[in-house]
Design a protein around this motif. Structure first.
Motif, mmCIF file in Angstrom:
data_model
loop_
_atom_site.group_PDB
_atom_site.id
_atom_site.type_symbol
_atom_site.label_atom_id
_atom_site.label_comp_id
_atom_site.label_asym_id
_atom_site.label_seq_id
_atom_site.Cartn_x
_atom_site.Cartn_y
_atom_site.Cartn_z
ATOM 1 N N ASN A 105 0.814 -1.214 0.000
ATOM 2 C CA ASN A 105 0.000 0.000 0.000
ATOM 3 C C ASN A 105 0.845 1.261 0.000
ATOM 4 O OD1 ASN A 105 1.075 -0.202 2.507
ATOM 5 N ND2 ASN A 105 -0.875 -0.356 3.622
ATOM 6 N N GLY A 106 2.163 1.117 -0.220
ATOM 7 C CA GLY A 106 3.040 2.273 -0.263
ATOM 8 C C GLY A 106 3.578 2.681 1.086
ATOM 9 N N ARG A 107 3.144 2.006 2.161
ATOM 10 C CA ARG A 107 3.616 2.378 3.496
ATOM 11 C C ARG A 107 5.045 1.890 3.702
ATOM 12 N NH1 ARG A 107 3.280 0.111 8.760
ATOM 13 N NH2 ARG A 107 2.279 -1.744 7.902
ATOM 14 N N LEU A 108 5.901 2.728 4.319
ATOM 15 C CA LEU A 108 7.293 2.375 4.581
ATOM 16 C C LEU A 108 7.377 1.563 5.868
ATOM 17 C CD1 LEU A 108 10.151 2.825 3.445
ATOM 18 C CD2 LEU A 108 10.383 4.739 5.042
ATOM 19 N N MET A 109 8.089 0.457 5.801
ATOM 20 C CA MET A 109 8.258 -0.418 6.963
ATOM 21 C C MET A 109 9.678 -0.982 6.960
ATOM 22 S SD MET A 109 5.936 -3.621 5.594
ATOM 23 C CE MET A 109 4.798 -3.179 6.835
ATOM 24 N N THR A 110 9.981 -1.806 7.940
ATOM 25 C CA THR A 110 11.315 -2.406 8.051
ATOM 26 C C THR A 110 11.221 -3.923 8.045
ATOM 27 O OG1 THR A 110 11.286 -2.433 10.465
ATOM 28 C CG2 THR A 110 12.152 -0.439 9.391
ATOM 29 N N VAL A 111 12.378 -4.578 7.894
ATOM 30 C CA VAL A 111 12.422 -6.048 7.914
ATOM 31 C C VAL A 111 11.934 -6.569 9.255
ATOM 32 C CG1 VAL A 111 13.987 -8.034 7.870
ATOM 33 C CG2 VAL A 111 14.254 -6.224 6.183
ATOM 34 N N GLY A 112 12.240 -5.860 10.332
ATOM 35 C CA GLY A 112 11.804 -6.299 11.655
ATOM 36 C C GLY A 112 10.309 -6.316 11.831
ATOM 37 N N ASP A 113 9.573 -5.568 10.974
ATOM 38 C CA ASP A 113 8.115 -5.559 11.077
ATOM 39 C C ASP A 113 7.486 -6.837 10.530
ATOM 40 O OD1 ASP A 113 8.184 -3.022 12.186
ATOM 41 O OD2 ASP A 113 8.103 -2.031 10.223
ATOM 42 N N VAL A 114 8.204 -7.542 9.638
ATOM 43 C CA VAL A 114 7.613 -8.714 8.994
ATOM 44 C C VAL A 114 8.417 -9.988 9.249
ATOM 45 C CG1 VAL A 114 6.514 -7.363 7.167
ATOM 46 C CG2 VAL A 114 8.862 -8.218 6.854
ATOM 47 N N ALA A 115 9.485 -9.910 10.060
ATOM 48 C CA ALA A 115 10.331 -11.097 10.271
ATOM 49 C C ALA A 115 10.996 -11.011 11.633
ATOM 50 C CB ALA A 115 11.394 -11.202 9.174
ATOM 51 N N ASP A 116 11.357 -12.183 12.146
ATOM 52 C CA ASP A 116 12.131 -12.273 13.387
ATOM 53 C C ASP A 116 13.602 -12.472 13.019
ATOM 54 O OD1 ASP A 116 9.866 -12.079 15.036
ATOM 55 O OD2 ASP A 116 9.465 -14.234 14.823
ATOM 56 N N VAL A 117 14.467 -11.615 13.522
ATOM 57 C CA VAL A 117 15.899 -11.647 13.211
ATOM 58 C C VAL A 117 16.654 -12.092 14.461
ATOM 59 C CG1 VAL A 117 17.893 -10.330 12.409
ATOM 60 C CG2 VAL A 117 15.606 -9.786 11.543
ATOM 61 N N SER A 118 17.453 -13.137 14.316
ATOM 62 C CA SER A 118 18.181 -13.655 15.476
ATOM 63 C C SER A 118 19.460 -14.343 15.017
ATOM 64 C CB SER A 118 17.308 -14.657 16.249
ATOM 65 O OG SER A 118 16.980 -15.771 15.413
ATOM 66 N N TRP A 119 20.370 -14.526 15.999
ATOM 67 C CA TRP A 119 21.594 -15.271 15.722
ATOM 68 C C TRP A 119 21.283 -16.766 15.646
ATOM 69 C CZ3 TRP A 119 25.852 -13.448 13.860
ATOM 70 C CH2 TRP A 119 26.279 -12.149 14.161
ATOM 71 N N SER A 120 21.994 -17.443 14.748
ATOM 72 C CA SER A 120 21.857 -18.894 14.642
ATOM 73 C C SER A 120 23.158 -19.439 14.059
ATOM 74 C CB SER A 120 20.663 -19.265 13.767
ATOM 75 O OG SER A 120 20.479 -20.668 13.741
ATOM 76 N N THR A 121 23.177 -20.704 13.790
ATOM 77 C CA THR A 121 24.343 -21.336 13.172
ATOM 78 C C THR A 121 23.900 -22.151 11.975
ATOM 79 O OG1 THR A 121 24.169 -23.271 14.625
ATOM 80 C CG2 THR A 121 25.607 -21.465 15.350
ATOM 81 N N SER A 122 24.826 -22.306 11.037
ATOM 82 C CA SER A 122 24.542 -23.157 9.886
ATOM 83 C C SER A 122 24.577 -24.619 10.318
ATOM 84 C CB SER A 122 25.573 -22.902 8.785
ATOM 85 O OG SER A 122 26.866 -23.229 9.253
ATOM 86 N N GLU A 123 24.275 -25.500 9.386
ATOM 87 C CA GLU A 123 24.310 -26.930 9.696
ATOM 88 C C GLU A 123 25.705 -27.305 10.184
ATOM 89 O OE1 GLU A 123 23.699 -31.286 7.509
ATOM 90 O OE2 GLU A 123 23.726 -29.429 6.346
ATOM 91 N N GLN A 124 25.779 -27.955 11.339
ATOM 92 C CA GLN A 124 27.065 -28.316 11.926
ATOM 93 C C GLN A 124 27.573 -29.603 11.289
ATOM 94 O OE1 GLN A 124 27.065 -28.551 16.175
ATOM 95 N NE2 GLN A 124 29.291 -28.558 16.341
ATOM 96 N N LEU A 125 28.552 -29.447 10.395
ATOM 97 C CA LEU A 125 29.119 -30.587 9.685
ATOM 98 C C LEU A 125 30.361 -31.135 10.363
ATOM 99 C CD1 LEU A 125 28.714 -29.325 6.001
ATOM 100 C CD2 LEU A 125 27.205 -30.834 7.302
ATOM 101 N N SER A 126 30.813 -30.473 11.435
ATOM 102 C CA SER A 126 31.971 -30.949 12.186
ATOM 103 C C SER A 126 31.657 -30.858 13.674
ATOM 104 C CB SER A 126 33.209 -30.108 11.846
ATOM 105 O OG SER A 126 34.311 -30.495 12.637
ATOM 106 N N ILE A 127 31.746 -31.993 14.373
ATOM 107 C CA ILE A 127 31.433 -32.061 15.803
ATOM 108 C C ILE A 127 32.685 -32.517 16.539
ATOM 109 C CG2 ILE A 127 29.948 -33.128 17.551
ATOM 110 C CD1 ILE A 127 27.883 -33.610 15.329
ATOM 111 N N THR A 128 33.018 -31.829 17.617
ATOM 112 C CA THR A 128 34.210 -32.174 18.397
ATOM 113 C C THR A 128 33.840 -32.291 19.868
ATOM 114 O OG1 THR A 128 34.758 -29.815 18.459
ATOM 115 C CG2 THR A 128 35.878 -31.149 16.813
ATOM 116 N N ARG A 129 34.451 -33.262 20.540
ATOM 117 C CA ARG A 129 34.258 -33.465 21.975
ATOM 118 C C ARG A 129 35.584 -33.865 22.604
ATOM 119 N NH1 ARG A 129 29.481 -35.688 19.960
ATOM 120 N NH2 ARG A 129 30.522 -37.693 19.708
ATOM 121 N N PHE A 130 35.733 -33.507 23.879
ATOM 122 C CA PHE A 130 36.919 -33.864 24.645
ATOM 123 C C PHE A 130 36.477 -34.646 25.874
ATOM 124 C CE2 PHE A 130 40.073 -32.813 28.012
ATOM 125 C CZ PHE A 130 41.176 -33.439 27.442
ATOM 126 N N ASN A 131 36.889 -35.930 25.915
ATOM 127 C CA ASN A 131 36.476 -36.824 27.002
ATOM 128 C C ASN A 131 34.964 -36.834 27.182
ATOM 129 O OD1 ASN A 131 39.079 -37.676 27.591
ATOM 130 N ND2 ASN A 131 39.416 -36.101 29.137
#
Length: 683
Positions: free
Chosen positions: A248-274
């Protein structure tokens, strides 16, 4: 005046030379670089390309083959090999021996950069490196935390990396096991529909706002101002405030239509110690850095950094390479003490002072050998130390013969100075001959060709310089010391020990010697029969081109069925680790899923980015005589795991090899190759 006369009569000069050798030897011991493996330039380059989501056939056609065609045009290329798997292509270029390693790296980088535009645009990584014998990590740390978020783990891991990188002698510090961070924009379809905004409009707005391009500058009176036009997002709020225009011509932001947060990509390498979630930090040293000194500096820095971590994180030392060189030096020290004790014991018939003369020749010869090795540019590594250990059994021969002959002259009533000169002169040719035989025996080993010769050269060189030093010591320092500390004997027969030995020789050895001289044919055939009988023991010892490395660590390789996901491979790795960790011989277990453990041995090249591959790097509390049997028991135990192929691998010396026997099936059609390879594997 010969060399021996000069040493005895100009004893002040000899004394100064002896003191100088001792001081220079001590200085060389503390200044010579100490490392586990010898350093020498390797004329190889390795090109690694990562294209996420691509299969092996695609990588071969779009990456591996174009790289091979371009690199084939380089000068002095001996062989080019490439390996393509899902998401990864590795091209290895071998140049003729003697080619400058730095130049071939520069030429390879230039050719790869020149064809970068012809490769797929989605390449996540394209790197060219030159393998080194010092490529293995001198220290592997584990940043352990079962609860911390990946963002916090990454922050502290990168802080540790930056702090360790500036330690003198460190070439590089790498972090393993972190998933790639990403900003996730989750679209709300209801809000999109209400605002009449297409999902593609959001994607286009984010792409335009994140584009990093110069926008020029403006002139304001006497000042020049640069204009920023987008660029990389630095905060989540910057992503949320990217402007959108609604239907409708109204100015808005990405935050108005989406949730933005930190995440990680698919973990293709897993490491553990003991068994605990961890991130591995591997430290590699510079070529000429001293491993032991560097390890001490890193240990101090690690202790300091551990105190800066939050309560929910801890920093553990998973592997320390300096222990290998310290064990080798400890073995040299033990053998050195044994050699001194044996000299004292075997020369007691000649007297304590005669034993002291020979004992002085041992550290003096080793000191000259160490000085020579340092001047020739070699390091104190596992091979050169082995050379010194071999030389310990050879370097006392000349000194013992010279000392015994001087003692014989003293028992005959000759003055000390005259006995030292005349006795040494009598057997100089014999000493030269025996030492020459030893030197010529090791000269071929010191001149072995190609990379294998470069790797092993420090061992025969250590033997050669030490044995040559023992010859010099026996003709100079031994007569000088003998002329000063040996005493004339009261009787021509010597002390009680010597008289007892001579009596045994008269009763047992003399008759045997006469029989051998009177029956030459029987003596010869008996000696040959004994040699043949010794050859019969070879099958009991076994055959091996290169010996096993008696180090207190090994790896367990896990290969899941074809097509297995990281989750399935992780399940099998956990199962194997659960059986290994409780064993009393085990000190620590590093679990790796999706790739191999960071390189910790010079010829163990880790596998990268393979979802069906896992690896356990296991350290033992100590390596003992029962350790090989322990590994065999572990192999039998791992054979009972039916879900995957589990291989217990003990490290070996020599070039890197995947297995004792490799069968390669070649041809132009990949589908046919897979079918034939499966048939070969079944056979």
């Amino acid at each position: 005046m010969n060399l021996t006369q000069l040493s005895v009569r100009r004893w002040q000069l000899t004394l100064v030379g002896f003191a100088l050798v001792c001081l220079l030897g001590i200085s060389a011991f503390f200044s010579i670089p100490r490392s586990v493996d010898p350093y020498f330039p390797i004329p190889y380059t390795i090109v690694t390309a990562v294209l996420p989501g691509a299969d092996a056939a695609t990588l071969e056609e779009t990456v591996a083959k174009p790289l091979e065609q371009v690199l084939q045009g380089l000068d002095n290329v001996r062989d080019i090999r490439s390996t393509s798997s899902d998401g990864l292509a590795v091209v290895t270029v071998e140049f003729t021996h003697g080619t400058d390693a730095e130049q071939v790296l520069d030429r390879t980088v230039r050719e790869v950069n020149g064809m970068r535009a012809q490769l797929p645009s989605g390449l996540a990584r394209l790197e060219v490196r030159r393998p080194r014998t010092t490529e293995a990590a001198v220290l592997q740390l584990a940043l352990v935390s079962p609860t911390a978020s990946w963002q916090r783990m990454e922050k502290y891991a990168q802080d540790l990396r930056e702090q360790l990188t500036v330690v003198p002698g460190v070439r590089a510090v790498n972090v393993f096991g972190l998933p790639a961070p990403e900003v996730r924009v989750a679209l709300d379809t209801a809000r999109l529909a209400a605002a009449n905004v297409a999902p593609t409009a959001v994607a286009s707005a984010l792409a335009a706002a994140g584009a990093d391009m110069p926008a020029g500058s403006v002139q304001s009176d006497t000042r020049r101002l640069n204009i920023e036009a987008g660029g990389a997002f630095r905060t989540l709020e910057a992503v949320r405030t990217v402007p959108l225009r609604g239907g409708n011509g109204r100015l808005m932001t990405v935050g108005d239509v989406a949730d933005v947060s930190w995440s990680t990509s698919e973990q293709l390498s897993i490491t553990r110690f003991n068994g605990e979630r961890a991130v591995f930090i591997a430290v590699r040293k510079k070529d000429q850095a001293d491993t032991i000194l560097l390890a001490k500096s890193l240990a101090e820095e690690t202790q300091r950094l551990s105190r800066t971590l939050p309560p929910d994180m801890k920093l553990a030392t998973a592997f320390d390479q300096s222990g290998d060189i310290e064990r080798k030096l400890g073995q040299l020290g033990r053998d050195f003490a044994i050699a001194l004790a044996l000299v004292l014991l075997t020369l007691l018939p000649l007297g304590f002072r005669a034993s002291l003369v020979v004992m002085i020749s041992i550290p003096t010869s080793l000191a000259i050998g160490l000085i020579s090795l340092n001047m020739l540019g070699y390091s104190l590594n596992q091979l050169s130390i082995s050379g010194f250990i071999v030389a310990l059994g050879l370097l006392v021969d000349d000194s013992i013969v010279v000392t015994e002959n001087i003692e014989r002259h003293l028992r005959m009533g000759t003055a000390r100075a005259v006995a030292a000169v005349e006795a040494t002169k009598e057997i100089t040719l014999a000493v030269l001959g025996s030492t020459g035989v030893l030197i010529f025996a090791f000269l071929p080993l010191a001149n072995l060709p190609e990379t294998g010769g470069d790797f092993t050269r420090s061992l025969p060189v250590a033997v050669l310089v030490t044995v040559a030093a023992s010859l010099l010591v026996s003709l100079t320092i031994v007569p000088f010391i003998a002329s000063r500390i040996l005493e004339p004997h009261q009787t021509a027969e010597g002390n009680a020990f010597l008289r007892w030995i001579q009596d045994k020789i008269e009763h047992f050895y003399r008759p045997l010697l006469h029989w051998a001289l009177e029956n030459p044919h029987k003596t010869l055939w008996s000696a040959m029969a004994a040699c043949l009988a010794m050859l019969a023991t070879i099958p009991l010892l076994g055959f091996s081109l290169f010996p096993k490395a008696d180090v207190p660590y090994f790896v367990i390789r896990i290969e899941a069925p074809e097509g297995s996901s990281v989750v399935e491979t992780d399940r099998i790795v956990r199962q194997v680790a659960a059986q290994v960790r409780p064993l009393p011989e085990i000190d620590a277990v590093m679990e790796n899923v999706g790739r191999g453990n960071p390189q910790i041995y010079y010829n163990n090249i880790p596998r990268e980015f393979d979802t069906r591959y896992g690896e356990l790097f296991v350290t033992l509390k100590d390596w003992t005589g029962d350790s090989p049997e322990f590994l065999e028991d572990l192999r039998r135990k791992m054979a009972g795991i039916s879900d995957a192929r589990v291989t217990v691998v003990q490290f070996e010396q020599g070039p890197p090899i995947e297995a004792p026997l490799a069968i390669r099936v070649r041809g132009p059609d990949l589908a046919v190759l897979k079918s034939l390879s499966a048939q070969v594997a079944d056979v």
